[in-house]
Design a protein around this motif. Structure first.
Motif, short mmCIF file in Angstrom:
data_model
loop_
_atom_site.label_atom_id
_atom_site.label_comp_id
_atom_site.label_asym_id
_atom_site.label_seq_id
_atom_site.Cartn_x
_atom_site.Cartn_y
_atom_site.Cartn_z
N ARG A 182 9.98 17.33 -5.45
CA ARG A 182 9.72 16.80 -6.79
C ARG A 182 9.65 15.27 -6.77
NH1 ARG A 182 13.75 18.37 -11.55
NH2 ARG A 182 15.15 16.95 -10.43
N ALA A 183 10.62 14.63 -6.13
CA ALA A 183 10.62 13.17 -6.09
C ALA A 183 9.40 12.64 -5.35
CB ALA A 183 11.90 12.68 -5.42
N GLU A 184 9.03 13.29 -4.25
CA GLU A 184 7.89 12.83 -3.47
C GLU A 184 6.59 12.91 -4.27
OE1 GLU A 184 7.78 11.39 -0.60
OE2 GLU A 184 9.90 11.59 -0.10
N ASP A 194 2.53 19.88 8.79
CA ASP A 194 2.83 18.48 8.54
C ASP A 194 3.29 18.32 7.09
OD1 ASP A 194 2.80 15.73 8.00
OD2 ASP A 194 1.15 15.37 9.39
N ALA A 195 4.60 18.11 6.88
CA ALA A 195 5.15 18.06 5.53
C ALA A 195 4.54 16.92 4.71
CB ALA A 195 6.67 17.90 5.59
N ASP A 216 0.73 14.78 0.53
CA ASP A 216 -0.44 13.95 0.23
C ASP A 216 -1.56 14.80 -0.36
OD1 ASP A 216 0.83 11.68 1.13
OD2 ASP A 216 -0.09 11.73 3.13
N ALA A 217 -1.74 15.99 0.20
CA ALA A 217 -2.81 16.87 -0.29
C ALA A 217 -2.51 17.34 -1.72
CB ALA A 217 -2.95 18.08 0.64
N VAL A 218 -1.25 17.68 -2.00
CA VAL A 218 -0.87 18.09 -3.36
C VAL A 218 -1.12 16.95 -4.33
CG1 VAL A 218 1.07 18.71 -4.85
CG2 VAL A 218 0.79 19.83 -2.63
N ALA A 219 -0.69 15.74 -3.97
CA ALA A 219 -0.88 14.59 -4.85
C ALA A 219 -2.36 14.33 -5.12
CB ALA A 219 -0.23 13.36 -4.23
N ALA A 220 -3.18 14.45 -4.09
CA ALA A 220 -4.62 14.24 -4.26
C ALA A 220 -5.22 15.29 -5.18
CB ALA A 220 -5.31 14.25 -2.90
N LEU A 221 -4.75 16.53 -5.04
CA LEU A 221 -5.25 17.62 -5.88
C LEU A 221 -4.86 17.40 -7.34
CD1 LEU A 221 -6.76 20.29 -5.83
CD2 LEU A 221 -4.63 21.43 -5.19
N VAL A 222 -3.61 17.02 -7.59
CA VAL A 222 -3.17 16.74 -8.96
C VAL A 222 -3.95 15.57 -9.55
CG1 VAL A 222 -1.24 15.95 -10.38
CG2 VAL A 222 -0.85 17.68 -8.62
N THR A 223 -4.11 14.53 -8.77
CA THR A 223 -4.82 13.34 -9.25
C THR A 223 -6.26 13.68 -9.63
OG1 THR A 223 -3.45 11.88 -7.89
CG2 THR A 223 -5.57 11.02 -8.64
N GLU A 224 -6.89 14.52 -8.81
CA GLU A 224 -8.28 14.89 -9.09
C GLU A 224 -8.37 15.71 -10.38
OE1 GLU A 224 -11.91 17.00 -9.33
OE2 GLU A 224 -10.03 18.01 -8.86
N LEU A 225 -7.46 16.66 -10.56
CA LEU A 225 -7.49 17.49 -11.77
C LEU A 225 -7.11 16.68 -13.01
CD1 LEU A 225 -5.82 20.71 -10.30
CD2 LEU A 225 -8.19 20.51 -11.08
N ALA A 226 -6.12 15.80 -12.87
CA ALA A 226 -5.66 14.99 -14.01
C ALA A 226 -6.68 13.94 -14.42
CB ALA A 226 -4.33 14.33 -13.68
N SER A 227 -7.60 13.61 -13.53
CA SER A 227 -8.63 12.62 -13.87
C SER A 227 -9.63 13.17 -14.88
CB SER A 227 -9.36 12.16 -12.61
OG SER A 227 -10.17 13.21 -12.08
N ARG A 228 -9.69 14.51 -14.99
CA ARG A 228 -10.66 15.14 -15.89
C ARG A 228 -10.01 15.81 -17.09
NH1 ARG A 228 -12.86 19.32 -13.34
NH2 ARG A 228 -11.75 19.25 -11.36
N HIS A 229 -8.66 15.90 -17.09
CA HIS A 229 -7.95 16.54 -18.19
C HIS A 229 -6.66 15.78 -18.46
CE1 HIS A 229 -10.52 20.17 -18.15
NE2 HIS A 229 -10.58 19.95 -16.85
N GLU A 230 -6.21 15.79 -19.71
CA GLU A 230 -4.99 15.08 -20.09
C GLU A 230 -3.78 15.97 -19.78
OE1 GLU A 230 -3.09 12.68 -23.90
OE2 GLU A 230 -5.18 13.36 -23.92
N VAL A 231 -3.30 15.86 -18.57
CA VAL A 231 -2.19 16.69 -18.09
C VAL A 231 -0.86 16.02 -18.40
CG1 VAL A 231 -1.11 17.62 -16.01
CG2 VAL A 231 -3.58 17.74 -16.27
N THR A 232 0.11 16.81 -18.91
CA THR A 232 1.40 16.24 -19.30
C THR A 232 2.50 16.48 -18.28
OG1 THR A 232 1.99 18.23 -20.54
CG2 THR A 232 0.83 16.48 -21.75
N ALA A 233 2.35 17.46 -17.41
CA ALA A 233 3.38 17.78 -16.42
C ALA A 233 2.76 18.62 -15.31
CB ALA A 233 4.54 18.52 -17.07
#
Length: 311
Positions: free
Chosen positions: A90-92, A37-38, A43-60
């Motif tokens: 990338r856009a998604e 399921d694309a 959605d899973a990638v976005a959730a993973l990034v959001t979780e990691l970025a919530s604890r660290h100041e990620v720039t990219a």
């Protein structure tokens, strides 16, 4: 020191990490991949990034995706094992996480990780081969990641090695991936599980052929099971012969073997080296390249993707 997030999307898992400029992983998390399921993968990638970025100041964010990625590092043109066709990944993801994103082929990302921070840090020209669900390849030539004119370079898993051979997920027949991947190892081992030589391995599986998986084969081989050793050696022979052909064209200084199957160590590497030496054009009159195990283990793709997000 700037921090970036590296994501490695595979056929069975999605792994993410926060990585600093020295290639050090500060935080890491893995989840199962809904590969069929694309939208669910995104959605899973976005959730993973959001979780990691919530604890660290990620720039990219750098994403390693198992498929053909365009030269603009944005669109997954085709993914044999994930449900993407001309997907602007990338856009998604940027629309979901509000951070700059670059997309790279997963084996390219792993190659860059090993070149910049790992087993190939001492050479300028290297080939990375990842042996997992499929067979991936990444090239660093003259110190730069080589993507090709259209971004699709390095897909060695889809070299045809057997004319009219086994069907591949890419739509062709006889691709290297169908003989030298972790999936191929399991399929071939299950097919031979009824032979007398496989009795001990089948007993490990409780008599159930379908219970035989890659980790079981690797574990049996490391514990001395001759049949499992032979199965790994067959896989290694396919890879060594392919490396010899690639060396005739690319002449890299080192080949780094990564992916889950590489955890079997010299049980895989020694047959690769032997087949390479036997098949190399001009052998005896040219230097032999070094076949090495990846040093960043399963982190190479995440670390490489995170570093590429800075470039």
């Amino acid at each position: 020191m700037s921090l970036t997030c590296g994501i490695d999307i595979g056929g069975t898992k999605i792994a993410g990490a926060v990585v600093d400029e020295r290639g050090q992983v500060l935080a890491e998390h893995r989840i199962e991949s809904p590969a069929s399921d694309a939208v669910a993968v995104e959605d899973a990638v976005a959730a993973l990034v959001t979780e990691l970025a919530s604890r660290h100041e990620v720039t990219a964010v750098g994403i390693g995706a198992a498929g053909y990625v365009d030269a603009g590092r944005s669109i997954v043109m085709f993914a044999p094992n994930i449900a993407w066709r001309d997907e602007d990944l990338r856009a998604e993801i940027e629309s979901r996480v509000s951070l700059p994103v670059v997309v790279e082929n997963d084996a390219n990302a792993a190659a860059w990780g090993e070149f910049a921070f790992g087993a190939a840090a001492d050479v300028d020209d290297m080939l990375m081969i990842t042996v997992g669900t499929g067979v991936g390849g990444g090239l660093v030539l003259g110190g730069d990641l080589y993507r090709g004119a259209f971004g699709a370079a390095g897909e060695i898993g889809h070299l045809r090695v057997v004319r009219g051979g086994r069907p591949c997920g890419c739509g062709n027949l006889g691709c290297l991936e169908q003989y030298a991947s972790g999936s191929a190892l399991v399929i071939q081992t299950r097919a031979l599980a009824g032979s007398p030589e496989a009795a001990d391995l089948l007993a490990r599986a409780g008599g159930d052929t379908l219970a035989i998986d890659g980790p079981m084969i690797t574990r049996a081989a490391t514990e001395g099971d001759a049949f499992a050793v032979a199965m790994l050696a067959e896989l290694g022979t396919w890879l060594g012969e392919a490396i010899a052909s690639l060396a005739a064209v690319l002449d890299p200084g080192a080949v780094v073997i990564g992916g889950g199957v590489s955890e079997s160590g010299d049980l895989l590497l020694d047959p690769i080296r032997a087949a390479f030496v036997d098949e190399l054009t001009g052998r005896g009159h040219r230097p032999f390249l070094d076949v090495r195990a990846a040093s960043l283990a399963n982190g190479a793709g995440m670390i490489g993707a995170a570093d590429l997000a800075r470039r």
